[in-house]
Design a protein around this motif. Structure first.
Motif, PDB file in Angstrom:
ATOM      1  N   LYS A 153      -1.517  -6.194  -4.072  1.00 35.80           N
ATOM      2  CA  LYS A 153      -2.574  -5.183  -4.113  1.00 35.80           C
ATOM      3  C   LYS A 153      -2.534  -4.302  -5.348  1.00 35.80           C
ATOM      4  O   LYS A 153      -3.456  -3.540  -5.596  1.00 35.80           O
ATOM      5  N   GLY A 154      -1.455  -4.361  -6.103  1.00 41.43           N
ATOM      6  CA  GLY A 154      -1.367  -3.516  -7.281  1.00 41.43           C
ATOM      7  C   GLY A 154      -0.555  -2.270  -7.026  1.00 41.43           C
ATOM      8  O   GLY A 154       0.275  -2.217  -6.118  1.00 41.43           O
ATOM      9  N   SER A 155      -0.794  -1.216  -7.814  1.00 43.22           N
ATOM     10  CA  SER A 155       0.003  -0.001  -7.696  1.00 43.22           C
ATOM     11  C   SER A 155      -0.848   1.174  -7.235  1.00 43.22           C
ATOM     12  O   SER A 155      -2.059   1.210  -7.436  1.00 43.22           O
ATOM     13  N   CYS A 156      -0.189   2.144  -6.623  1.00 43.33           N
ATOM     14  CA  CYS A 156      -0.852   3.368  -6.199  1.00 43.33           C
ATOM     15  C   CYS A 156       0.186   4.488  -6.197  1.00 43.33           C
ATOM     16  O   CYS A 156       1.386   4.236  -6.280  1.00 43.33           O
ATOM     17  N   GLU A 157      -0.275   5.736  -6.120  1.00 42.16           N
ATOM     18  CA  GLU A 157       0.631   6.869  -6.070  1.00 42.16           C
ATOM     19  C   GLU A 157       0.534   7.567  -4.719  1.00 42.16           C
ATOM     20  O   GLU A 157      -0.543   7.672  -4.138  1.00 42.16           O
ATOM     21  N   PHE A 158       1.675   8.024  -4.226  1.00 48.19           N
ATOM     22  CA  PHE A 158       1.732   8.767  -2.960  1.00 48.19           C
ATOM     23  C   PHE A 158       2.443  10.088  -3.237  1.00 48.19           C
ATOM     24  O   PHE A 158       3.622  10.113  -3.551  1.00 48.19           O
ATOM     25  N   GLU A 159       1.704  11.197  -3.137  1.00 48.29           N
ATOM     26  CA  GLU A 159       2.279  12.514  -3.385  1.00 48.29           C
ATOM     27  C   GLU A 159       3.178  12.919  -2.224  1.00 48.29           C
ATOM     28  O   GLU A 159       2.829  12.755  -1.055  1.00 48.29           O
TER      29      GLU A 159
END
Length: 229
Positions: free
Chosen positions: A11-17
């Motif tokens: 799915k690729g990359s994402c950021e989680f704060e």
């Protein structure tokens, strides 16, 4: 604010704060960070905030929790640490998200010129590639672009391929099954005095891939087991 950059080869990359004092990571749908793979435990690991930052704790998961390639039960995280849970790779960051986006997001000089958003590949991934003796117009068609990492991958390498080169790229992590992608080198840039290939990834139908592999000449695999981020 600290955050995790999560990389999934599908799915690729994402950021989680990281805002909460306690963050649950696991396969269960009610987890704060859901990692949907059968090898991930329902509650796999916990992140707890203390006075020094965030501490990761393994929740007795069968597959274990790894920080910088070392299996851990409990570890205080530092900026740049790589966390591996099954086939998922996460990077702990204390950078300000807005500042990070200025460096690697849509407004960066690289991405303004390329009109794409290229992301660096996490250091924990094993990477290898090989050159294919084909031209992009011969194998890639409209609609083939595979949006991973926001548009493509930025791969540091001392001897980059030329712009326009086509390649087969294989990504994997410890204990996970490698995945293959087709790509083309859109540009070569210098990142901290080290060249990097901006690789646009493509998805191909199986029959087209098999046909190409029957007639295309393939170079030797180049191993990039550790990529400096």
């Amino acid at each position: 604010m600290p955050y995790l950059r999560i990389f999934d080869v599908e799915k690729g990359s994402c950021e989680f704060e990281l805002k909460a004092a306690r963050v649950v990571i696991g396969r269960h749908v009610d987890a704060d960070i859901v990692l949907n793979n059968v090898t991930v435990s329902r509650i796999h690991a916990l992140l707890r905030k203390d006075t020094e930052g965030y501490v990761i704790e393994d929740a007795n998961a069968r597959a274990g929790t790894y920080v910088n390639h070392e299996r851990v039960n409990k570890r205080l995280l530092k900026h740049g640490d790589t966390i591996q849970i099954s086939v998922f790779v996460m990077e702990y960051r204390t950078d300000d998200l807005e500042r990070l986006k200025e460096l690697t997001g849509e407004d960066s000089a690289i991405n303004r010129s390329l009109k794409m958003n290229f992301k660096k590949v996490p250091a924990a991934l094993n990477i290898r590639y090989r050159l294919l003796s084909v031209k992009p117009r011969d194998i890639f068609f409209q609609g083939d672009t595979l949006e991973i990492g926001g548009g493509g991958m930025l791969v540091p390498v001392w001897e980059p391929l030329e712009e326009g080169a086509c390649l087969e790229l294989e990504l994997g992590c410890q204990g996970g099954k490698p995945r293959s992608f087709m790509g083309e080198v859109i540009a070569v840039v210098t990142d901290h005095n080290k060249p990097a290939m901006c690789i646009k990834l493509h998805k191909m139908k199986t029959e087209r891939y098999d046909e190409m592999m029957r007639w295309a000449r393939r170079g030797s695999w180049v191993e990039l087991s550790r990529i400096n981020d």
